[in-house]
Design an enzyme around this catalytic site. Structure first.
Site, short mmCIF file in Angstrom:
data_model
loop_
_atom_site.label_atom_id
_atom_site.label_comp_id
_atom_site.label_asym_id
_atom_site.label_seq_id
_atom_site.Cartn_x
_atom_site.Cartn_y
_atom_site.Cartn_z
N ASP A 226 -7.52 -12.51 -2.42
CA ASP A 226 -7.77 -13.78 -3.35
C ASP A 226 -8.50 -14.97 -2.70
O ASP A 226 -7.72 -15.32 -1.89
CB ASP A 226 -6.67 -13.95 -4.46
N HIS B 111 0.68 -1.33 0.12
CA HIS B 111 0.17 -0.02 0.00
C HIS B 111 0.91 1.27 -0.01
O HIS B 111 0.43 2.19 0.58
CB HIS B 111 -0.81 -0.25 1.12
N HIS C 64 0.29 -15.85 8.26
CA HIS C 64 1.08 -14.62 7.33
C HIS C 64 2.13 -14.24 7.74
O HIS C 64 2.75 -15.04 8.67
CB HIS C 64 -0.12 -13.38 7.42
#
Length: 412
Positions: free
Chosen positions: A359, A17, A106
């Site tokens: 996704d 980002h 993650h």
């Protein structure tokens, strides 16, 4: 590190980002026509928001060449490529809950452990957004490979979850023993693969099954993994740098560096372990006349193999046969379902339901990423081999040296 390659070097930059992502390419041959239109098609195939079963993040991923070309011709100097992040939403991640808990599976925790600080939004450098630089650089490498050697690289989705395009059987425990798979590798191209959107599995029935399967997981705010198969045709023989930089080792390095990868196999792969050597060995045969020169007139080997369980690589060196391999991708770690986790300091437990746009399955968008990394590997190894051959031309031929040595021995 963020740099890949030796003679053809690519350095990527940017987080999920931040303002932009991109890459610097060092070592691109001068004199090649290159504009954004050569790069954009692969960028568009990789971009988010392509269908209902991909992330809805709306990025156009328009690539801009910043340096290294003039009047549409490469100068041989570093090529700078940039893509702006136009639909960044760091606010999706900037909340107290996300700041307290690492997302299960993650890279939040591991990045913090390594650097002592991490990106507060998205996955930072571990996000698939980082792969934009790889795809842009891969498109540049591919253009040279196509123009100079006629190299063709095509990847496609070969499985999603337990739905396989070529499921293993007793007769063919590995696709390398499946005639339908081998026939597909001879002709498959990107235009055909993209006719089977949104999944990119070039089988109408299987593609529909996979699309429905992914949609089910998205509906449950869950995710699922799959595999991507890639074939590289018209590869010159002699590429690969034994012992530690063998061609399959370089390909494995490249593919396993892609986010969410969990496995790699080349040629017969793991299924080849179930085949006796008498069947697995690739017998050499004389190459047909049509195989002796590429589109650019570059000589081809006099020999080829009757079968290709080796996947075009023997002893870590390309033999001129098509290279093919498969890459496994895990289910995306970020899902909408509530999951148990612990606080960063380890003093408490909690439940985290991740926000953001992600996704449910990465393999449809991973196809151009796999192709691009394959192009970078072939290009880098080709540049090294060209340098080796160029250096050798400044010396006496091996035959003349052999005669000279014999005469020297006779005189003694």
């Amino acid at each position: 590190m963020s740099t890949f390659g030796h003679a053809f070097r690519v350095t990527t930059y940017g987080e999920s980002h931040c303002r932009s992502v991109g890459c610097i390419i060092d070592g691109c041959p001068p004199g090649m026509e290159l504009t954004e239109s050569d790069i954009q098609p692969q960028m568009t195939r990789r971009r988010p928001g392509q269908s209902s079963i991909t992330t809805p993040r709306n990025e156009k991923d328009r690539v801009m060449i910043q340096s290294g070309t003039e009047f549409g011709i490469t100068l041989g100097t570093p090529i700078g490529l940039i893509v702006l992040n136009e639909d960044q939403r760091p606010r999706d991640y900037g909340n107290k809950t996300m700041d307290m808990y690492p997302r299960p599976s993650h890279a939040d925790w591991t990045y913090l452990e390594k650097y002592g600080v991490k990106a507060s939004s998205g996955g930072g450098r571990s996000s698939a957004r980082e792969t934009i630089g790889r795809v842009a650089a891969g498109a540049v490498a591919e253009k040279y490979l196509k123009l100079a050697y006629g190299v063709e690289i095509t990847a496609f989705v070969s499985s999603v979850g337990n739905i396989h395009m070529f499921p293993p059987t007793t007769e063919a425990p590995t696709p390398s023993q499946n005639p339908d798979f081998l026939k597909l590798l001879e002709t498959i191209d990107r235009k055909t693969v993209d006719q089977f959107l949104p999944v990119r599995c070039p089988d109408e029935k299987k593609s529909e099954e996979m699309a429905d399967y992914i949609a089910e997981y998205k509906e449950r705010e869950d995710s699922i993994g799959g595999t991507v198969t890639c074939v590289i045709r018209n590869v010159p023989s002699g590429l690969g740098e034994p012992c530690f930089d063998k061609m399959e080792a370089e390909l494995a390095h490249a593919m396993m560096s892609i986010p969410a990868t969990k496995g790699f196999e080349v040629g017969s792969g793991f299924g080849g372990c179930e085949i006796p050597g008498s069947i697995h060995n690739d017998a050499f045969i004389r190459a047909p006349e049509s195989d002796k020169s590429s589109k650019s007139g570059i000589p081809r080997p006099k020999l080829t193999t009757k079968t290709n369980n080796s996947g075009g690589i023997q002893g870590g060196i390309t033999n001129g046969a098509p290279i093919y391999f498969r890459v496994a991708f895990k289910p995306p770690a970020t899902i909408g379902q509530a999951q148990n986790t612990a606080t960063y300091d380890g003093d408490g437990e909690g439940v985290l339901a991740a926000k953001g746009r992600h996704d449910p399955c990465v393999v449809p968008r991973a196809v151009p990423i796999v192709e691009s990394m394959a192009a970078l590997v072939i290009m880098d190894n080709l540049m090294q081999q060209i340098a080796r051959h160029g250096a050798r031309t400044h010396l006496a031929s091996l035959q003349n040296r052999a005669v000279s040595t014999e005469n020297s021995v006779d005189r003694q």
